[in-house]
Design an enzyme around this catalytic site. Structure first.
Site, PDB file in Angstrom:
ATOM      1  N   ASP A 175       0.038   0.858  12.528  1.00 55.72           N
ATOM      2  CA  ASP A 175      -1.226   0.543  11.875  1.00 55.72           C
ATOM      3  C   ASP A 175      -0.971  -0.742  11.087  1.00 55.72           C
ATOM      4  OD1 ASP A 175      -3.827   0.874  10.615  1.00 55.72           O
ATOM      5  OD2 ASP A 175      -2.736   1.574   8.857  1.00 55.72           O
ATOM      6  N   ASP A 180      -3.417  -2.169   7.961  1.00 56.17           N
ATOM      7  CA  ASP A 180      -3.883  -2.170   6.571  1.00 56.17           C
ATOM      8  C   ASP A 180      -3.248  -1.036   5.775  1.00 56.17           C
ATOM      9  OD1 ASP A 180      -6.035  -4.325   6.359  1.00 56.17           O
ATOM     10  OD2 ASP A 180      -6.641  -3.255   8.162  1.00 56.17           O
TER      11      ASP A 180
END
Length: 245
Positions: free
Chosen positions: A27, A29
């Protein structure tokens, strides 16, 4: 699942997969880039206009989702949807975020882990809910590091029909590796958001969660391993090449 703070135990149900991990999906953020603080600050500012406060129970429901999906959660959960539409919320938020994103900094341990896996020939990629415009702003100062990724799957990718917790993004990422689609059982995902952890599990993948310490512990339960920082990750736990020092 074992909640880890500086340790490296893996849930016993995941032990059978140890040594089978060949590919890694990150991922972005809140996991690789410290951008979640920008969203929090802007959303606090917007809510203050309506004499409401932003809390982490709401944050947890928004994290990892596509922008419009998170926006709908925001206006509905706070009860301001009769005053502000999800679309208008995004417009207000965009004006503030545009100036913040280029200052994004790497999370602790992100560079070390990415460079280690790349140097040891482990195929890596990013699957993020961020759309292209935001991705480019956020990674402005980190282009060289992100160039080590085999590919990047963005939130506005046509193959990603639904945002997390749908597995669409992670399954698209698995298809694009060389020799893909890669068997989900051979993929380890790194996530910070509850919806992202669920998306990885929905895709049939193992997942290491690196949550914000303010996130309620109840969200940790579905992850195979929980760490307080990427600095605490031990590749040997997953049969990956060990750090040299």
């Amino acid at each position: 699942m074992v909640n880890i703070n500086g340790g490296s135990e893996v849930d016993s149900s995941s032990c059978q997969r140890k040594g089978s991990v060949t590919h890694v999906i990150f991922d972005m953020d809140g996991l690789l880039l410290d951008t979640e603080k920008f969203y929090t600050e802007v959303q606090e500012t917007i809510l203050a206009r309506y004499n409401k406060t932003f809390d982490w129970s709401l944050k947890a429901k928004m994290m990892g989702k596509k922008a419009i999906e998170a926006a709908r959660v925001f206006v509905e959960e706070t009860g301001i949807n009769d005053k502000l539409t999800a679309e208008d919320f995004l417009v207000q938020r965009e004006d503030m975020l545009r100036d913040m994103f280029p200052t994004s900094e790497l999370m602790p341990g992100a560079s070390r882990l990415i460079r280690h896996l790349h140097a040891n020939g482990v195929p890596i990629c990013v699957a993020t809910g961020s759309h292209r415009r935001h991705f480019e702003l956020k990674t402005q100062r980190h282009g060289e590091l992100f160039s080590l990724m085999h590919h990047i799957v963005l939130g506005d990718d046509p193959e990603v029909k639904q945002g997390k917790p749908s597995p669409d993004g992670f399954l698209a990422a698995a298809r694009r590796f060389e020799g893909g689609p890669i068997d989900p059982h051979n993929i380890l995902v790194f996530e910070d958001a509850p919806s992202g952890v669920l998306a990885a599990k929905n895709a049939g993948m193992s997942v290491v969660m690196v949550p914000d310490p303010r996130l309620d512990n109840s969200y940790h339960e579905i992850a195979d391993q929980v760490l307080s920082s990427l600095l605490d990750f031990n590749p040997k736990d997953w049969g990956l090449p060990p750090f040299e020092n």
